[in-house]
Design an enzyme around this catalytic site. Structure first.
Site, PDB file in Angstrom:
ATOM      1  CG  LEU A  94      -1.866  -1.162   1.398  1.00  0.00           C
ATOM      2  CD1 LEU A  94      -2.781  -0.944   2.595  1.00  0.00           C
ATOM      3  CD2 LEU A  94      -2.690  -1.366   0.130  1.00  0.00           C
ATOM      4  N   GLY A 140       1.123  -5.474   0.854  1.00  0.00           N
ATOM      5  CA  GLY A 140       0.109  -5.455  -0.208  1.00  0.00           C
ATOM      6  C   GLY A 140       0.603  -6.077  -1.503  1.00  0.00           C
ATOM      7  CG  ASN A 162       6.243  -6.048   5.594  1.00  0.00           C
ATOM      8  OD1 ASN A 162       5.295  -6.154   4.846  1.00  0.00           O
ATOM      9  ND2 ASN A 162       7.061  -5.018   5.565  1.00  0.00           N
ATOM     10  CD  GLU A 163       0.632  -6.595   6.271  1.00  0.00           C
ATOM     11  OE1 GLU A 163       0.804  -7.806   6.515  1.00  0.00           O
ATOM     12  OE2 GLU A 163       0.696  -6.116   5.137  1.00  0.00           O
TER      13      GLU A 163
HETATM   14  C1  LIG Z   1       3.187   0.510   7.535  1.00  0.00           C
HETATM   15  C2  LIG Z   1       1.850   0.468   8.147  1.00  0.00           C
HETATM   16  C3  LIG Z   1       0.755  -0.037   7.263  1.00  0.00           C
HETATM   17  C4  LIG Z   1      -0.650   0.040   7.824  1.00  0.00           C
HETATM   18  C5  LIG Z   1      -1.661  -0.701   6.988  1.00  0.00           C
HETATM   19  C6  LIG Z   1      -2.885  -1.146   7.715  1.00  0.00           C
HETATM   20  C7  LIG Z   1      -3.658  -2.214   7.022  1.00  0.00           C
HETATM   21  C8  LIG Z   1      -3.303  -3.602   7.400  1.00  0.00           C
HETATM   22  C9  LIG Z   1      -4.002  -4.747   6.842  1.00  0.00           C
HETATM   23  C10 LIG Z   1      -4.072  -4.936   5.382  1.00  0.00           C
HETATM   24  C11 LIG Z   1      -3.237  -6.015   4.855  1.00  0.00           C
HETATM   25  C12 LIG Z   1      -2.547  -5.696   3.576  1.00  0.00           C
HETATM   26  C13 LIG Z   1      -1.938  -4.404   3.598  1.00  0.00           C
HETATM   27  C14 LIG Z   1      -0.705  -4.174   3.953  1.00  0.00           C
HETATM   28  C15 LIG Z   1      -0.150  -2.856   4.351  1.00  0.00           C
HETATM   29  C16 LIG Z   1       0.892  -2.317   3.395  1.00  0.00           C
HETATM   30  O1  LIG Z   1       1.032  -2.733   2.283  1.00  0.00           O
HETATM   31  S1  LIG Z   1       1.781  -0.992   3.990  1.00  0.00           S
HETATM   32  C17 LIG Z   1       3.196  -0.895   2.952  1.00  0.00           C
HETATM   33  C18 LIG Z   1       4.209  -1.855   3.428  1.00  0.00           C
HETATM   34  N1  LIG Z   1       5.336  -1.854   2.546  1.00  0.00           N
HETATM   35  C19 LIG Z   1       6.573  -2.048   2.958  1.00  0.00           C
HETATM   36  O2  LIG Z   1       6.816  -2.275   4.122  1.00  0.00           O
HETATM   37  C20 LIG Z   1       7.657  -1.959   1.924  1.00  0.00           C
HETATM   38  C21 LIG Z   1       8.395  -0.695   2.049  1.00  0.00           C
HETATM   39  N2  LIG Z   1       9.366  -0.537   0.972  1.00  0.00           N
HETATM   40  C22 LIG Z   1      10.538  -1.199   0.910  1.00  0.00           C
HETATM   41  O3  LIG Z   1      10.868  -2.039   1.731  1.00  0.00           O
HETATM   42  C23 LIG Z   1      11.436  -0.854  -0.239  1.00  0.00           C
HETATM   43  O4  LIG Z   1      11.025   0.359  -0.773  1.00  0.00           O
HETATM   44  C24 LIG Z   1      11.455  -1.925  -1.362  1.00  0.00           C
HETATM   45  C25 LIG Z   1      12.188  -3.195  -0.891  1.00  0.00           C
HETATM   46  C26 LIG Z   1      10.055  -2.280  -1.832  1.00  0.00           C
HETATM   47  C27 LIG Z   1      12.245  -1.353  -2.579  1.00  0.00           C
HETATM   48  O5  LIG Z   1      13.519  -0.928  -2.175  1.00  0.00           O
HETATM   49  P1  LIG Z   1      14.375   0.031  -3.133  1.00  0.00           P
HETATM   50  O6  LIG Z   1      14.344  -0.486  -4.523  1.00  0.00           O
HETATM   51  O7  LIG Z   1      15.676   0.218  -2.463  1.00  0.00           O
HETATM   52  O8  LIG Z   1      13.533   1.404  -3.178  1.00  0.00           O
HETATM   53  P2  LIG Z   1      13.449   2.523  -2.045  1.00  0.00           P
HETATM   54  O9  LIG Z   1      14.567   3.472  -2.238  1.00  0.00           O
HETATM   55  O10 LIG Z   1      13.283   1.923  -0.711  1.00  0.00           O
HETATM   56  O11 LIG Z   1      12.046   3.225  -2.435  1.00  0.00           O
HETATM   57  C28 LIG Z   1      11.969   4.192  -3.488  1.00  0.00           C
HETATM   58  C29 LIG Z   1      11.054   5.301  -3.011  1.00  0.00           C
HETATM   59  O12 LIG Z   1       9.735   4.771  -2.792  1.00  0.00           O
HETATM   60  C30 LIG Z   1       9.331   5.029  -1.447  1.00  0.00           C
HETATM   61  N3  LIG Z   1       8.474   3.911  -1.004  1.00  0.00           N
HETATM   62  C31 LIG Z   1       8.834   2.630  -0.873  1.00  0.00           C
HETATM   63  N4  LIG Z   1       7.792   1.877  -0.488  1.00  0.00           N
HETATM   64  C32 LIG Z   1       6.740   2.729  -0.362  1.00  0.00           C
HETATM   65  C33 LIG Z   1       5.362   2.545  -0.001  1.00  0.00           C
HETATM   66  N5  LIG Z   1       4.840   1.335   0.308  1.00  0.00           N
HETATM   67  N6  LIG Z   1       4.572   3.634   0.013  1.00  0.00           N
HETATM   68  C34 LIG Z   1       5.046   4.868  -0.320  1.00  0.00           C
HETATM   69  N7  LIG Z   1       6.346   5.092  -0.680  1.00  0.00           N
HETATM   70  C35 LIG Z   1       7.172   4.020  -0.699  1.00  0.00           C
HETATM   71  C36 LIG Z   1      10.615   5.124  -0.665  1.00  0.00           C
HETATM   72  O13 LIG Z   1      10.441   5.801   0.535  1.00  0.00           O
HETATM   73  C37 LIG Z   1      11.496   5.881  -1.660  1.00  0.00           C
HETATM   74  O14 LIG Z   1      11.095   7.231  -1.628  1.00  0.00           O
HETATM   75  P3  LIG Z   1      12.179   8.389  -1.791  1.00  0.00           P
HETATM   76  O15 LIG Z   1      12.824   8.184  -3.133  1.00  0.00           O
HETATM   77  O16 LIG Z   1      13.141   8.239  -0.647  1.00  0.00           O
HETATM   78  O17 LIG Z   1      11.388   9.651  -1.696  1.00  0.00           O
END
Ligand SMILES: CCCCCCCCCCCC/C=C/CC(=O)SCCNC(=O)CCNC(=O)[C@H](O)C(C)(C)COP(=O)(O)OP(=O)(O)OC[C@H]1O[C@@H](n2cnc3c(N)ncnc32)[C@H](O)[C@@H]1OP(=O)(O)O
Length: 289
Positions: A94, A140, A162-163
């Protein structure tokens, strides 16, 4: 807040998509968030998530994804391969900016309902679905992959839900989709530990079906998977899948409004905002190290 009104405008079609009646208008045609490539010869459609840099899942992406799924249902494609057009990332889950800081209720409710809708359309699609996990697939991103019927993954990437480590409980329909892929105890361990598995570990526990070394191989394996249904009448296959998945689908269909309300309340809690905020900051800081 009128969730029922929103759900009416954005609801899973009756009979789990065999009749397509959701109204969809592309929200972002100019951005081309989803690319679709249909092979006329094989009838297979390759759908690429295309939101640079890491395919974080936004409201607009979900809406466009639903539109594409409707088109594919109408086209009666033979199968769909879901992949990413971003380097090294299938989807980063997400879009955290949809959750933090303090999203407006209106935006968040629409975001959540289109997330639900995307899952319903993918999980209940009448055609066979393959996820080609050609990059990291946390949270997500993993939900998209486990909602498909078959998973192929390139080596050296990570996948998982990884929530829990960031203090979040995955919603029940997400847990159900994981349980449908993994035997009970492995599903529970993956959820409670929130560990991201590398490709080999994911294969060893059955989270993915095959490891592939490149896109060409992925397309060949997908073709083999689709071919297993060539002698099965399409309608019988689709109904078998949808009836088999009925309990999981109904769990969400009956609870869409409360599921959205529950997550909105959760997301807006100051403690949750604080956790998401520091998690997001750590992501940004990681780059500076
Ligand atoms: C976190 C709390 C969530 C609360 C949700 C409540 C609902 C729960 C139940 C529902 C179940 C399903 C839903 C799940 C919830 C989610 O999906 S939350 C998102 C969780 N995602 C992550 O933990 C992954 C985070 N990202 C990473 O680990 C890395 O970015 C990567 C391994 C995917 C890629 O690495 P790399 O290629 O080195 O890129 P980066 O330099 O890290 O990223 C580039 C750029 O993008 C930004 N970014 C990365 N991920 C996200 C994201 N999910 N949302 C928004 N932005 C993201 C990152 O900060 C970098 O930005 P800048 O260039 O620094 O500005």
């Amino acid at each position: 807040m009128n969730f029922s009104r929103l759900i009416k405008n954005c609801s899973i079609p009756s009979r789990w998509l065999l009749a397509n009646n959701i109204r969809y208008q592309s929200s972002s045609a100019a951005q081309n968030l989803i690319q679709v490539d249909i092979n006329e010869e094989t009838g297979v459609s390759v759908v690429s998530l295309n939101r640079k840099p890491v395919n974080s899942l936004s409201l607009e992406l979900f809406k466009d994804f639903c539109g594409v799924m409707d088109d594919l249902e109408r086209e009666k494609v033979r199968g769909m391969v879901l992949k990413s057009s971003c380097d090294n990332v299938f989807s980063s889950g997400l879009d955290i900016t949809e959750l933090y800081p303090n999203p407006s209720e209106e935006r968040f409710e629409a975001f959540w309902l289109w997330f639900q809708e995307s899952w319903l359309k993918l999980y209940a699609s009448s055609f066979p679905t393959v996820a080609f996990v050609n990059g990291h697939a946390p949270a997500g991103g993993c939900v998209f992959a486990i909602s498909c019927e078959y998973r192929l993954m390139l080596p050296y990437y990570k996948i998982g839900l990884n929530e829990a480590p960031v203090g979040i409980v995955a919603t029940e329909w997400v847990m159900n989709s994981l349980r449908a892929v993994l035997p009970g105890k492995n599903a529970e361990r993956l959820l409670t530990s929130g560990r991201l598995l590398d490709t080999q570990e994911a294969f060893d526990i059955g989270l993915i079906d095959q490891i592939v070394n490149n896109e060409e191989e992925a397309m060949a394996r997908s073709e083999e998977f689709f071919a297993t249904f060539d002698n099965v009448p399409k309608l019988a296959r689709a109904l078998t899948k949808q009836v088999y998945r009925k309990n999981d689908l109904n769990q969400l269909i009956k609870n869409r409004s409360s599921d959205a309300k529950q997550f909105l309340n959760h997301i807006l809690r100051p403690e949750t905002q604080k956790i998401i905020g520091s998690y997001f900051k750590s992501l940004k800081d990681r780059k500076k190290d």
